[in-house]
Design a protein around this motif. Structure first.
Motif, PDB file in Angstrom:
ATOM      1  N   TYR A   1       0.847  -1.196   0.000  1.00 19.99           N
ATOM      2  CA  TYR A   1       0.000   0.000   0.000  1.00 19.99           C
ATOM      3  C   TYR A   1       0.877   1.238   0.000  1.00 19.99           C
ATOM      4  O   TYR A   1       1.982   1.221   0.550  1.00 19.99           O
ATOM      5  N   SER A   2       0.366   2.312  -0.569  1.00 25.41           N
ATOM      6  CA  SER A   2       1.080   3.581  -0.482  1.00 25.41           C
ATOM      7  C   SER A   2       0.879   4.155   0.922  1.00 25.41           C
ATOM      8  O   SER A   2      -0.023   3.725   1.655  1.00 25.41           O
ATOM      9  N   ALA A   3       1.697   5.132   1.273  1.00 20.99           N
ATOM     10  CA  ALA A   3       1.538   5.778   2.579  1.00 20.99           C
ATOM     11  C   ALA A   3       0.161   6.437   2.685  1.00 20.99           C
ATOM     12  O   ALA A   3      -0.479   6.383   3.745  1.00 20.99           O
ATOM     13  N   ALA A   4      -0.312   7.030   1.599  1.00 20.23           N
ATOM     14  CA  ALA A   4      -1.642   7.657   1.606  1.00 20.23           C
ATOM     15  C   ALA A   4      -2.738   6.629   1.827  1.00 20.23           C
ATOM     16  O   ALA A   4      -3.707   6.885   2.541  1.00 20.23           O
ATOM     17  N   GLU A   5      -2.589   5.451   1.224  1.00 20.68           N
ATOM     18  CA  GLU A   5      -3.580   4.390   1.428  1.00 20.68           C
ATOM     19  C   GLU A   5      -3.556   3.889   2.869  1.00 20.68           C
ATOM     20  O   GLU A   5      -4.607   3.664   3.475  1.00 20.68           O
ATOM     21  N   LEU A   6      -2.357   3.733   3.431  1.00 17.84           N
ATOM     22  CA  LEU A   6      -2.253   3.288   4.823  1.00 17.84           C
ATOM     23  C   LEU A   6      -2.888   4.294   5.771  1.00 17.84           C
ATOM     24  O   LEU A   6      -3.617   3.921   6.693  1.00 17.84           O
ATOM     25  N   LYS A   7      -2.624   5.577   5.543  1.00 18.91           N
ATOM     26  CA  LYS A   7      -3.197   6.611   6.405  1.00 18.91           C
ATOM     27  C   LYS A   7      -4.710   6.655   6.255  1.00 18.91           C
ATOM     28  O   LYS A   7      -5.436   6.773   7.252  1.00 18.91           O
ATOM     29  N   THR A   8      -5.202   6.531   5.062  1.00 22.29           N
ATOM     30  CA  THR A   8      -6.644   6.532   4.824  1.00 22.29           C
ATOM     31  C   THR A   8      -7.285   5.328   5.497  1.00 22.29           C
ATOM     32  O   THR A   8      -8.326   5.448   6.147  1.00 22.29           O
ATOM     33  N   MET A   9      -6.665   4.169   5.358  1.00 20.65           N
ATOM     34  CA  MET A   9      -7.161   2.954   5.988  1.00 20.65           C
ATOM     35  C   MET A   9      -7.226   3.147   7.505  1.00 20.65           C
ATOM     36  O   MET A   9      -8.221   2.795   8.143  1.00 20.65           O
TER      37      MET A   9
END
Length: 116
Positions: free
Chosen positions: A64-72
């Motif tokens: 996952y990208s960092a943005a995806e991890l943060k969103t998750m």
């Protein structure tokens, strides 16, 4: 069977959010306790949150990208908080909460959808 790198971070982030929600909001049930005690206890609880969140992000960043991890993490936080606020704090969720959460979920959909 899906790669564990996809699932493990989600599970670890969910568990870490349980700890963090308790650390941040659990003390509201004990309003008579001195603030300094509440802070120390919350730090102790947060330690376990970090023991899960940091590895979850390290493992998850392989898929996952960092943005995806943060969103998750934010979506999981909302779900955990909603359950906690109703079951532990005895607060009720209103239509306003549902609308606000829905908008955040819509934002998460755009993050995971990928580029236009």
């Amino acid at each position: 069977m899906p790669n564990a790198s996809y699932i493990l971070p989600v599970v670890m982030l969910a568990l870490s959010n349980v700890f963090m929600t308790v650390a941040w909001y659990g003390h509201l049930k004990f309003g008579s306790k001195p603030l300094w005690i509440v802070v120390i206890v919350s730090w102790g609880i947060a330690f376990f949150e970090y023991c899960l969140a940091v590895p979850a992000n390290r493992i998850g960043h392989s898929v996952y990208s960092a943005a995806e991890l943060k969103t998750m993490q934010e979506v999981i936080t909302l779900l955990v908080f909603a359950v906690f606020s109703v079951t532990v704090l005895g607060e009720r969720l209103t239509l306003n909460h549902a609308c606000g959460f829905a908008l955040i979920f819509a934002g998460a959909w755009f993050v995971f959808r990928g580029p236009f």
